[in-house]
Design an enzyme around this catalytic site. Structure first.
Site, PDB file in Angstrom:
ATOM      1  N   SER A   7      25.234  -0.196  29.521  1.00 24.66           N
ATOM      2  CA  SER A   7      26.047   0.358  28.436  1.00 24.66           C
ATOM      3  C   SER A   7      27.334   0.943  29.009  1.00 24.66           C
ATOM      4  CB  SER A   7      25.281   1.465  27.714  1.00 24.66           C
ATOM      5  OG  SER A   7      26.197   2.201  26.918  1.00 24.66           O
ATOM      6  N   HIS A  32      26.489  -4.000  27.282  1.00 24.73           N
ATOM      7  CA  HIS A  32      26.144  -3.369  26.008  1.00 24.73           C
ATOM      8  C   HIS A  32      27.326  -2.478  25.594  1.00 24.73           C
ATOM      9  CE1 HIS A  32      23.163  -1.713  23.126  1.00 24.73           C
ATOM     10  NE2 HIS A  32      23.727  -0.541  23.339  1.00 24.73           N
ATOM     11  N   ASP A  34      28.683   0.199  22.906  1.00 20.80           N
ATOM     12  CA  ASP A  34      28.248   1.165  21.893  1.00 20.80           C
ATOM     13  C   ASP A  34      29.419   1.617  21.029  1.00 20.80           C
ATOM     14  OD1 ASP A  34      25.419   1.604  22.343  1.00 20.80           O
ATOM     15  OD2 ASP A  34      25.996   2.441  24.286  1.00 20.80           O
ATOM     16  N   MET A  36      30.723   3.727  17.904  1.00 20.23           N
ATOM     17  CA  MET A  36      30.292   4.873  17.086  1.00 20.23           C
ATOM     18  C   MET A  36      31.441   5.345  16.206  1.00 20.23           C
ATOM     19  SD  MET A  36      28.448   7.140  19.994  1.00 20.23           S
ATOM     20  CE  MET A  36      27.268   6.424  21.140  1.00 20.23           C
ATOM     21  N   HIS A  65      26.559  -2.962  19.879  1.00 13.75           N
ATOM     22  CA  HIS A  65      25.641  -2.104  19.125  1.00 13.75           C
ATOM     23  C   HIS A  65      26.478  -1.255  18.177  1.00 13.75           C
ATOM     24  CE1 HIS A  65      22.532   1.460  19.507  1.00 13.75           C
ATOM     25  NE2 HIS A  65      22.579   0.957  18.288  1.00 13.75           N
ATOM     26  N   MET A  67      26.914   1.496  15.797  1.00 16.49           N
ATOM     27  CA  MET A  67      26.371   2.733  15.233  1.00 16.49           C
ATOM     28  C   MET A  67      27.385   3.257  14.229  1.00 16.49           C
ATOM     29  SD  MET A  67      24.751   4.274  18.698  1.00 16.49           S
ATOM     30  CE  MET A  67      25.750   3.205  19.695  1.00 16.49           C
ATOM     31  N   MET A 136      15.702   2.222  19.420  1.00 18.37           N
ATOM     32  CA  MET A 136      16.368   3.369  20.059  1.00 18.37           C
ATOM     33  C   MET A 136      15.300   4.285  20.646  1.00 18.37           C
ATOM     34  SD  MET A 136      19.629   3.066  19.963  1.00 18.37           S
ATOM     35  CE  MET A 136      19.865   4.642  20.792  1.00 18.37           C
ATOM     36  N   ASP A 174      16.928   1.209  24.324  1.00 19.65           N
ATOM     37  CA  ASP A 174      18.232   1.818  24.580  1.00 19.65           C
ATOM     38  C   ASP A 174      18.102   3.340  24.530  1.00 19.65           C
ATOM     39  OD1 ASP A 174      20.900   2.468  24.648  1.00 19.65           O
ATOM     40  OD2 ASP A 174      21.433   1.505  22.756  1.00 19.65           O
TER      41      ASP A 174
HETATM   42  C1  DX5 Z   1      23.228   5.990  22.626  1.00 20.94           C
HETATM   43  C2  DX5 Z   1      23.661   4.609  23.063  1.00 20.94           C
HETATM   44  C3  DX5 Z   1      23.111   4.189  24.376  1.00 20.94           C
HETATM   45  C4  DX5 Z   1      23.455   5.066  25.543  1.00 20.94           C
HETATM   46  C5  DX5 Z   1      22.529   4.786  26.686  1.00 20.94           C
HETATM   47  O1  DX5 Z   1      23.603   6.192  21.308  1.00 20.94           O
HETATM   48  O2  DX5 Z   1      23.261   3.653  22.126  1.00 20.94           O
HETATM   49  O3  DX5 Z   1      23.459   2.832  24.662  1.00 20.94           O
HETATM   50  O4  DX5 Z   1      24.771   4.892  25.954  1.00 20.94           O
HETATM   51  O5  DX5 Z   1      22.855   5.645  27.714  1.00 20.94           O
HETATM   52  P1  DX5 Z   1      21.760   6.256  28.700  1.00 20.94           P
HETATM   53  O6  DX5 Z   1      21.140   5.096  29.429  1.00 20.94           O
HETATM   54  O7  DX5 Z   1      22.561   7.136  29.585  1.00 20.94           O
HETATM   55  O8  DX5 Z   1      20.759   6.983  27.864  1.00 20.94           O
HETATM   56 ZN    ZN Z   2      23.422   1.346  22.467  1.00 17.76          ZN
END
Ligand code: DX5
Ligand code: ZN
Length: 220
Positions: A7, A32, A34, A36, A65, A67, A136, A174
């Site tokens: 990620s 990956h 993320d 948000m 991903h 969010m 998650m 994740d």
């Molecule tokens: C959280 C994200 C994850 C996160 C994982 O909302 O979806 O992908 O970045 O990071 P670690 O491995 O540090 O928990």
């Molecule tokens: Zn993620």
């Protein structure tokens, strides 16, 4: 097939290109990404322009991903930016089947994600449609949190459900995965492993090599 998906949320954004090149060169499978929106989760990360920029520096599949609320609004934009697979949240997407179909029409893989407190049961109508379910294992929003043990049973439950229905699909996990607990999620049946801090803290190439070796050994 066991796959590693670092990620980039945990990367050093001032050195993003270099961080990605290191993980790429060390043999990661995916990246990956993320996204948000500060609405679905209490944090804002990055969006379409970052996916476009990342697309230019790696040929590895981009596992995006989302969010965000109403992710169906942005499928075409992330596709044009270079996403190879898009995962939307069950909790944020009302026209879920239509959104999966839209992702497929654009020749991408489609994933559905559920938060730690959402039960596996809600996925039953979509099991065959989605290529992947992202379970998650922390509350979405932030990297560097602790793995929630309560999620291990959900991974096992979903793998059993796939088996019962004769389906071979990916289970992505994740949040909070480390050298110490990676076997817990593998034993439970996860096969796409997202890791932020465990890859981008310390020596990135060494971390990728360590986890790729680990997955190879586990598979044999
Ligand atoms: C959280 C994200 C994850 C996160 C994982 O909302 O979806 O992908 O970045 O990071 P670690 O491995 O540090 O928990
Ligand atoms: Zn993620």
């Amino acid at each position: 097939m066991l796959l590693l998906s670092p990620s980039i949320l945990a990367a050093d954004f001032a050195e993003l290109g270099e961080n990605i090149r290191k993980a790429d060169g060390a043999g990661t499978d995916y990246f990956h990404v993320d996204v948000m929106d500060g609405m679905f989760v209490p944090n804002i990360s990055f969006g379409v322009p970052v996916v476009e920029a990342v697309r230019k520096i790696t040929k590895k599949p981009l596992d995006v991903h989302l969010m965000i609320e109403k992710p169906e609004r942005y499928i075409e934009k992330f596709n044009a930016a270079g996403a190879d697979m898009i995962t939307v949240h069950y909790e944020a997407c009302e026209p879920l089947k239509e959104t999966i179909d839209k992702i497929h029409r654009l020749h991408m893989k489609a994933g559905i994600s559920i938060k730690p407190h959402t039960p596996i049961d809600v996925l039953k109508p979509y099991l065959a449609d989605a290529d992947m379910v992202l379970i998650m294992t922390v509350e979405p929003g932030f990297g560097g949190q602790k793995y929630m043990e309560m999620c291990t049973g959900k991974i096992r439950e979903l793998r059993a459900l796939y088996k019962e229905n004769g389906l071979e699909r990916d289970i992505e996990v994740d949040g909070g995965i480390t050298r110490e607990n990676i076997d817990v999620v593998l034993d439970a049946g996860a096969n796409v492993i997202v890791m932020g801090s465990s890859i981008f803290t310390g020596n990135i190439a060494e971390n990728v090599i360590y986890f790729k070796e680990h997955l190879k050994k586990y598979e044999n």
